[in-house]
Design a protein around this motif. Sequence first.
Motif, PDB file in Angstrom:
ATOM      1  N   THR A 165     -71.506  -3.558  32.607  1.00 26.39           N
ATOM      2  CA  THR A 165     -72.518  -3.345  31.576  1.00 26.39           C
ATOM      3  C   THR A 165     -73.466  -2.207  31.923  1.00 26.39           C
ATOM      4  N   TYR A 166     -73.797  -1.430  30.902  1.00 30.86           N
ATOM      5  CA  TYR A 166     -74.870  -0.430  30.968  1.00 30.86           C
ATOM      6  C   TYR A 166     -75.929  -0.865  29.965  1.00 30.86           C
ATOM      7  N   PRO A 167     -77.136  -1.236  30.414  1.00 29.62           N
ATOM      8  CA  PRO A 167     -78.175  -1.662  29.471  1.00 29.62           C
ATOM      9  C   PRO A 167     -78.604  -0.498  28.575  1.00 29.62           C
ATOM     10  N   LEU A 168     -78.630  -0.744  27.253  1.00 27.65           N
ATOM     11  CA  LEU A 168     -79.032   0.300  26.302  1.00 27.65           C
ATOM     12  C   LEU A 168     -79.610  -0.384  25.061  1.00 27.65           C
ATOM     13  N   PRO A 169     -80.934  -0.456  24.942  1.00 28.66           N
ATOM     14  CA  PRO A 169     -81.536  -1.097  23.770  1.00 28.66           C
ATOM     15  C   PRO A 169     -81.031  -0.491  22.461  1.00 28.66           C
ATOM     16  N   ASP A 170     -80.721  -1.358  21.510  1.00 21.85           N
ATOM     17  CA  ASP A 170     -80.265  -0.964  20.176  1.00 21.85           C
ATOM     18  C   ASP A 170     -78.997  -0.101  20.233  1.00 21.85           C
ATOM     19  N   ALA A 171     -78.109  -0.425  21.155  1.00 17.96           N
ATOM     20  CA  ALA A 171     -76.876   0.370  21.334  1.00 17.96           C
ATOM     21  C   ALA A 171     -76.052   0.377  20.050  1.00 17.96           C
ATOM     22  N   HIS A 172     -75.698   1.604  19.596  1.00 21.24           N
ATOM     23  CA  HIS A 172     -74.981   1.744  18.332  1.00 21.24           C
ATOM     24  C   HIS A 172     -73.736   2.620  18.409  1.00 21.24           C
ATOM     25  N   GLY A 173     -73.582   3.441  19.444  1.00 22.17           N
ATOM     26  CA  GLY A 173     -72.476   4.388  19.441  1.00 22.17           C
ATOM     27  C   GLY A 173     -71.858   4.601  20.805  1.00 22.17           C
ATOM     28  N   TRP A 184     -70.075   9.180  26.133  1.00 22.95           N
ATOM     29  CA  TRP A 184     -71.376   9.356  25.496  1.00 22.95           C
ATOM     30  C   TRP A 184     -71.766   8.056  24.817  1.00 22.95           C
ATOM     31  N   VAL A 185     -73.040   7.650  24.979  1.00 22.01           N
ATOM     32  CA  VAL A 185     -73.530   6.393  24.404  1.00 22.01           C
ATOM     33  C   VAL A 185     -74.844   6.662  23.686  1.00 22.01           C
ATOM     34  N   LEU A 186     -75.039   5.971  22.551  1.00 23.27           N
ATOM     35  CA  LEU A 186     -76.223   6.177  21.720  1.00 23.27           C
ATOM     36  C   LEU A 186     -76.899   4.851  21.434  1.00 23.27           C
ATOM     37  N   GLY A 187     -78.237   4.830  21.639  1.00 27.69           N
ATOM     38  CA  GLY A 187     -79.034   3.663  21.296  1.00 27.69           C
ATOM     39  C   GLY A 187     -80.502   4.036  21.208  1.00 27.69           C
ATOM     40  N   GLY A 188     -81.171   3.631  20.133  1.00 25.40           N
ATOM     41  CA  GLY A 188     -82.565   4.004  19.966  1.00 25.40           C
ATOM     42  C   GLY A 188     -82.699   5.512  19.872  1.00 25.40           C
ATOM     43  N   GLY A 218     -81.200   5.545  16.579  1.00 21.97           N
ATOM     44  CA  GLY A 218     -79.875   6.141  16.738  1.00 21.97           C
ATOM     45  C   GLY A 218     -78.795   5.250  16.160  1.00 21.97           C
ATOM     46  N   HIS A 219     -77.934   5.832  15.331  1.00 23.61           N
ATOM     47  CA  HIS A 219     -76.998   4.982  14.596  1.00 23.61           C
ATOM     48  C   HIS A 219     -75.534   5.373  14.756  1.00 23.61           C
ATOM     49  N   ASP A 220     -75.181   6.617  14.462  1.00 21.28           N
ATOM     50  CA  ASP A 220     -73.767   6.974  14.512  1.00 21.28           C
ATOM     51  C   ASP A 220     -73.539   8.132  15.465  1.00 21.28           C
ATOM     52  N   LEU A 221     -72.373   8.110  16.106  1.00 22.51           N
ATOM     53  CA  LEU A 221     -72.011   9.095  17.119  1.00 22.51           C
ATOM     54  C   LEU A 221     -70.531   9.399  16.973  1.00 22.51           C
ATOM     55  N   THR A 222     -70.210  10.641  16.561  1.00 21.46           N
ATOM     56  CA  THR A 222     -68.816  11.020  16.316  1.00 21.46           C
ATOM     57  C   THR A 222     -68.595  12.473  16.706  1.00 21.46           C
ATOM     58  N   PRO A 223     -67.337  12.895  16.860  1.00 25.91           N
ATOM     59  CA  PRO A 223     -67.073  14.293  17.191  1.00 25.91           C
ATOM     60  C   PRO A 223     -67.181  15.208  15.978  1.00 25.91           C
ATOM     61  N   VAL A 224     -67.587  16.439  16.207  1.00 20.66           N
ATOM     62  CA  VAL A 224     -67.523  17.501  15.208  1.00 20.66           C
ATOM     63  C   VAL A 224     -66.163  18.163  15.406  1.00 20.66           C
ATOM     64  N   LEU A 225     -65.177  17.771  14.616  1.00 20.63           N
ATOM     65  CA  LEU A 225     -63.794  18.144  14.909  1.00 20.63           C
ATOM     66  C   LEU A 225     -63.516  19.635  14.791  1.00 20.63           C
ATOM     67  N   GLU A 226     -64.406  20.371  14.111  1.00 16.60           N
ATOM     68  CA  GLU A 226     -64.185  21.811  14.016  1.00 16.60           C
ATOM     69  C   GLU A 226     -64.745  22.563  15.218  1.00 16.60           C
ATOM     70  N   ASP A 227     -65.449  21.862  16.121  1.00 18.40           N
ATOM     71  CA  ASP A 227     -66.018  22.488  17.319  1.00 18.40           C
ATOM     72  C   ASP A 227     -65.947  21.483  18.462  1.00 18.40           C
ATOM     73  N   HIS A 228     -65.099  21.739  19.447  1.00 21.73           N
ATOM     74  CA  HIS A 228     -64.841  20.771  20.520  1.00 21.73           C
ATOM     75  C   HIS A 228     -66.074  20.441  21.358  1.00 21.73           C
ATOM     76  N   ASP A 229     -67.120  21.259  21.280  1.00 20.08           N
ATOM     77  CA  ASP A 229     -68.286  21.058  22.139  1.00 20.08           C
ATOM     78  C   ASP A 229     -69.443  20.370  21.425  1.00 20.08           C
ATOM     79  N   LEU A 230     -69.248  19.908  20.174  1.00 18.58           N
ATOM     80  CA  LEU A 230     -70.353  19.334  19.418  1.00 18.58           C
ATOM     81  C   LEU A 230     -70.109  17.871  19.058  1.00 18.58           C
ATOM     82  N   LEU A 231     -71.212  17.127  18.984  1.00 19.23           N
ATOM     83  CA  LEU A 231     -71.218  15.752  18.513  1.00 19.23           C
ATOM     84  C   LEU A 231     -72.124  15.647  17.287  1.00 19.23           C
ATOM     85  N   TRP A 232     -71.724  14.807  16.342  1.00 16.30           N
ATOM     86  CA  TRP A 232     -72.623  14.376  15.273  1.00 16.30           C
ATOM     87  C   TRP A 232     -73.438  13.188  15.792  1.00 16.30           C
ATOM     88  N   VAL A 233     -74.726  13.181  15.497  1.00 13.86           N
ATOM     89  CA  VAL A 233     -75.588  12.039  15.806  1.00 13.86           C
ATOM     90  C   VAL A 233     -76.472  11.783  14.586  1.00 13.86           C
TER      91      VAL A 233
END
Length: 315
Positions: A165-173, A184-188, A218-233
């Motif tokens: 486990t990795y503690p992360l309040p309001d973990a969503h992504g 990569w992990v997203l929460g709060g 923090g709610h959604d975390l996905t790849p930006v498929l047109e650019d390998h180095d970017l994430l949507w948040v």
Amino acid sequence: MLRLLGSICVLAAFLTSAPPAQAAEAGRLVAVTDQAYDSPSAARIRLMDPAVAVWDTAAAQKWTWSPTSANGFSGLTGAWGLPSDVKLRMKADAYVAVVTDSRGLAALIGYPSGQRLWAVNVGSANNPHSIELLPDGNVAVAASTGGFVRVYTASQGSSSGAYVTYPLPDAHGVQWDPTRQVLWVLGGSKLAALKITGTAAAPKLTEVASVPGLTGGGHDLTPVLEDHDLLWVSTGSKVYQVRKSTATIVTTLNEAGIKSISSMPNAQEVRTTPKSGCRTDWCTDTVNFAVPGTATRKITGAEIYKARVWSSRYE
């Protein structure tokens, strides 16, 4: 640049339907988590074809799934009813899908067979919100109410419930990064990168980077498929693009309440936003393409939470 596509460009880019496996890598299909708050057994993952204008028709739906005793989920169907995430992945050169449900289910299934490969009940009190398949066959789960990210040892058997486990309040992504070999992990307001060491049977998690400057929720975390180095948040009040190599925000959009955002390799955005009149304050019956309001697809009576570009790519 991402926001200049008009409805004509959006619709012209949608190719004709293809068998699910072929359409997956072309990024032409979109999976939605269709919840059924008052009737859990009616909840479904629905794989839809944007090239079909009317999503209320059989021609639009290419695949559907829910856990049953027949597909290996005896004893776990009670942990189903509010599907919260789904992603296409590959395992041993075969397509698979990972699925979470806010009522507790976390699962790895064959695609398109739908048969159980691994599953556990994370617990409805923990509210699983996102899921990811790791290269070693383990599975990462983010649980918002539980306030954690867990890496389950799914590689060790179809019912393996051991985890770290990795503690992360309001973990969503959760989102795997194959280039940097981190999760990569997203929460709060926290977006962090975790290094996974140890073994598949006994993994260890260490935070190695974090991204400053995000707003809360923090709610959604996905790849930006047109650019390998970017994430949507997406957060409660903003949408960001984050550069993974530098752990920095590169784009900020003042758009609130985006429950899911992803994009196709040609930069077409796929979004969901809560709609007034839907059964809950987080659902909608409509998926927006490119820019909200530019092109839409609707499933009458649906309670859609997230929409996902159906591609096995991590980036």
